[in-house]
Design an enzyme around this catalytic site. Sequence first.
Site, PDB file in Angstrom:
ATOM      1  N   LYS A 262       0.865  -1.185   0.000  1.00 26.83           N
ATOM      2  CA  LYS A 262       0.000   0.000   0.000  1.00 26.83           C
ATOM      3  C   LYS A 262       0.901   1.234   0.000  1.00 26.83           C
ATOM      4  CE  LYS A 262      -3.894   1.510   3.009  1.00 26.83           C
ATOM      5  NZ  LYS A 262      -4.673   1.115   4.211  1.00 26.83           N
TER       6      LYS A 262
ATOM      7  N   SER B  63      -9.605   1.128   3.460  1.00 26.34           N
ATOM      8  CA  SER B  63      -8.796   1.966   2.606  1.00 26.34           C
ATOM      9  C   SER B  63      -7.789   1.194   1.756  1.00 26.34           C
ATOM     10  CB  SER B  63      -8.039   3.004   3.449  1.00 26.34           C
ATOM     11  OG  SER B  63      -7.149   2.383   4.351  1.00 26.34           O
TER      12      SER B  63
ATOM     13  N   SER C  56      -9.396  -1.577   7.518  1.00 23.21           N
ATOM     14  CA  SER C  56      -8.936  -1.286   6.157  1.00 23.21           C
ATOM     15  C   SER C  56      -8.301  -2.424   5.392  1.00 23.21           C
ATOM     16  CB  SER C  56      -7.964  -0.120   6.183  1.00 23.21           C
ATOM     17  OG  SER C  56      -8.697   1.064   6.104  1.00 23.21           O
TER      18      SER C  56
HETATM   19  N1  GLN Z   1     -12.811   2.853   7.119  1.00 19.97           N
HETATM   20  C1  GLN Z   1     -12.187   3.159   8.382  1.00 19.97           C
HETATM   21  C2  GLN Z   1     -11.923   4.639   8.474  1.00 19.97           C
HETATM   22  O1  GLN Z   1     -12.211   5.309   7.555  1.00 19.97           O
HETATM   23  C3  GLN Z   1     -10.951   2.336   8.565  1.00 19.97           C
HETATM   24  C4  GLN Z   1      -9.739   2.910   7.970  1.00 19.97           C
HETATM   25  C5  GLN Z   1      -8.505   2.110   8.207  1.00 19.97           C
HETATM   26  O2  GLN Z   1      -8.520   1.011   8.793  1.00 19.97           O
HETATM   27  N2  GLN Z   1      -7.373   2.668   7.777  1.00 19.97           N
HETATM   28  O3  GLN Z   1     -11.427   5.119   9.441  1.00 19.97           O
END
Ligand code: GLN
Length: 478
Positions: free
Chosen positions: A78, A153, A177
């Site tokens: 990532k 994400s 994420s």
């Molecule tokens: N969707 C969650 C958020 O927006 C998780 C994001 C993540 O784990 N980086 O915070």
Amino acid sequence: MSSMWQPVDEIARDVNSGKLSAVTLVNKALTRIEESKKYNAIITLTADRARERAETIDTKIQSGQSAGRLAGVPFIAKDNFLVFGSETTAASNILKGFTAPYQSTVINMLEAEGAICVAKANLDAFGHGGSTENSDFGPTLNPHDTNKVPGGSSGGSAAAVVLDMVPFALGTDTGGSSRQPASFSGCVGYKPTYGLMSRSGIIAMASSTDTVGVLAHSVSDVAYVTDCMSGKDSLDSTTIDRDPQGYIIDKPLSSLKGKKIGVIKEYMSDGVDSAVKASIQQAIDALEAQGADIETISIPSLSLALAVYYVLVPAEISSNLSRYDGQRFGYSDSAAKDLEDSYTHARSKGFGKEAKRRIMIGTHVLSSGYYDAYYKKAQLVRTKIIKEVDRAFQSVDFLVGPTAPTTAFNIGQNIHDPIQMYLSDLMTVGASLTGIPAIVIPVHKVNGMPVGLQIMAPQNADRALFEVAQVAQKEINT
Ligand code: GLN
């Protein structure tokens, strides 16, 4: 799930024996990336460095040496992992042009075992989001339906695995994420016990829940990769010792006899799409058929986890993002009149909407007038959640439930409605706030779209989690 890649241990074995060449593997990954361009899963290629590393590995093997437990295995990270010499943007305009001056510990560990990073994957900027639409490089498309999001994400990492670009990809997981995109895109996604893998050299989101994530085709590949990159790191004081037995599944369980599995009542509520629920129930039945003792268990405070998460995480984000001031990294406005003007320009032009929204919420809940009402209260409820989850693990070995309330939604559907977007984190933030390990495996699809079963274990029971998840992956039809 079927893949054109062999299991990672077999690839390494064949590279070490000279049957496969690392250069060929890297070229295969790069070709596959090129063929899958339209999905926008990748931000940058690290092709030159990857080819150089592959040549070095092949030469080493030709001279009779071994190149490690991941010799020649290509992977994608990532774009919030620092990889030597690569542009590392976290998918945000504010970091465009930032070249990593050092490398994250986990990438060093994978490279020490011979793995090769071929590209950096797309994400919601800084990890903020659940759809990859918050990327300043445009959204990634779901490999099963290009009108839908891949999740987020780590949407780029999940799509990269599902599109077979590489055998595994690294994501991060702060609130789901790696798990939610695994569920939306159809691969295995894992978040370790908090502290099991070093976060040194990974762009911080919320330090009290940030973890590395691993996405791959199989549970055994995830376990193998985990074995290569976990344990204490002097550069990250939150890291913990690895399991002395390691994480490789050397003796797969023959059944789930004697395993007590609790189905979280609050995660099978009316808020979950009924077809998703049916698919999860079918998977739970398969676990029962393997001998597991299934019971429903109520953890009432988990229904507050989302609210707690969206107070604590923005608070930590507002602090972590304060370092991006246009002076030291990335985007800077050279026309600024003075220092203050320079800060204002860099941050207002560099940050996207979601980062700004979280900075606003975070600084608000930390402000002297509201700290007690929001931040402190959320911390108290977090402690209550931890206690209730601990108590649940006194009566069961594992907890299961869906990963998200729905399958992947349409691109554009939730982007203007942050609350709706945040709701897709409903079932993943609990494991993040409590620091427990969790893994998602693909189960029966709904209308052609993937669904993921989430399995959670007590802190430090990652090895046992892999063993059970491996049986589940073998037995559950997708
Ligand atoms: N969707 C969650 C958020 O927006 C998780 C994001 C993540 O784990 N980086 O915070």
